[in-house]
Enzyme design. Sequence first.
Site, mmCIF file in Angstrom:
data_model
loop_
_atom_site.group_PDB
_atom_site.id
_atom_site.type_symbol
_atom_site.label_atom_id
_atom_site.label_comp_id
_atom_site.label_asym_id
_atom_site.label_seq_id
_atom_site.Cartn_x
_atom_site.Cartn_y
_atom_site.Cartn_z
ATOM 1 N N ASP A 10 0.859 -1.188 0.000
ATOM 2 C CA ASP A 10 0.000 0.000 0.000
ATOM 3 C C ASP A 10 0.893 1.235 0.000
ATOM 4 O O ASP A 10 1.675 1.447 0.935
ATOM 5 C CB ASP A 10 -0.903 -0.014 1.242
ATOM 6 C CG ASP A 10 -1.965 1.074 1.207
ATOM 7 O OD1 ASP A 10 -2.164 1.674 0.130
ATOM 8 O OD2 ASP A 10 -2.590 1.333 2.250
ATOM 9 N N ASP A 105 -2.858 2.350 -6.217
ATOM 10 C CA ASP A 105 -1.668 2.378 -5.364
ATOM 11 C C ASP A 105 -1.625 1.215 -4.372
ATOM 12 O O ASP A 105 -0.966 1.300 -3.336
ATOM 13 C CB ASP A 105 -1.600 3.702 -4.594
ATOM 14 C CG ASP A 105 -2.763 3.896 -3.632
ATOM 15 O OD1 ASP A 105 -3.766 3.155 -3.747
ATOM 16 O OD2 ASP A 105 -2.680 4.786 -2.767
ATOM 17 N N GLU A 106 -2.303 0.119 -4.702
ATOM 18 C CA GLU A 106 -2.441 -0.965 -3.734
ATOM 19 C C GLU A 106 -2.556 -2.306 -4.463
ATOM 20 O O GLU A 106 -3.258 -2.418 -5.462
ATOM 21 C CB GLU A 106 -3.687 -0.700 -2.895
ATOM 22 C CG GLU A 106 -3.986 -1.697 -1.818
ATOM 23 C CD GLU A 106 -5.292 -1.374 -1.098
ATOM 24 O OE1 GLU A 106 -5.684 -2.192 -0.251
ATOM 25 O OE2 GLU A 106 -5.919 -0.341 -1.412
#
Length: 359
Positions: A10, A105-106
């Site tokens: 993350d 973003d993960e």
Amino acid sequence: MSDRKLIHIDADCFFAAVEMRRQPRLLHKPFAVGGSPTGRGVIATCNYSARAYGVRSAMSSAEALRLCPDLQFVTPDMALYRKASAEMFSLFGEYSDVVDTVSIDEAFLDVSGSGLFSGSATWIAKDLQRRVKEELGLSVSAGVAPVKFLAKIASDWNKPHGLFTIAPASVEQFMPALNLRLLPGVGTRTHEKLTRLGLFCCGDVQAADPVMLESHFGSFAKRLREMAFGKDDREVGQSRQRKSISVEHTFNEDVSDSRVLVGHLTNMLHELERRRQSRPELARLLVSKRILKLRFSDFSSTSIETKIPSCSEVAKLCEFERLAYLARRRHPGAVRLLGIGYRFSSGDSFSQLSLPLAG
């Protein structure tokens, strides 16, 4: 207990981190990525300097400025963020062929069969963090665990740039004290109900009567008990298929009249259908659930969904109208945002549509 080796990555305040990489002058100043505080702008994310003042994602920009008078605002640049995301995910692919994209973003990585670092998922995660920092100038936090939901919890344990490992042999000891609020699916209402029943941590659920749990939580009780014991059979890669589609509308002024809300549904439904038809993999599916979401002037929100077979456009509109009136009864305040969407259930083609609305 599963012997899988899963990593959840993350990025730390991703949009803000990309902006700081582009504009080093922002490094030690509180700033937020989001809309203007002079209108009805909302914070997408902010750096940790701003968070020290209480600024948070999804907060109104005006409120954020009141909390931090020196807060600077940066207009979102999604093209830049997508490019940075692609660079980051390219690195992920060097460590595993099984990468489950959760968001821009993960991601989850399954490194169970990896020979890197003698098969140590913790060392793989540590090296991945190093390369993201050195090669991309960004920071990520990592969680390592044998199951997906624990890997995600672990990645948030030591933010920012943290690394936390829950080894298979440690799961039994780790679970009892874990706060139920951290479990996926335990939102505000479910957590309030758990608290009223005297259930605060996973150990409480482990000791609870399964029949009692089912009477209060229905089908979710089984999943709740499984998670309380650290069980999660979901495979990395299962969630690659898109599960939802939605549209949202933020009103220029808060709306108190339910009829005004309903009046916006026709155009929103047309846009929802247009988005669905523009994606061939969704256009061939059948809608299994319809969801409506309201966000109120105090930034609390509620969502309501219904299972319903495929039907005409008029029937779809009537169903969303019904959901709007039902959701409106839950909160007396004025409405800031209206959202509608479809949820697809898993299955073969021509099965069903699904959508989680961001809340």
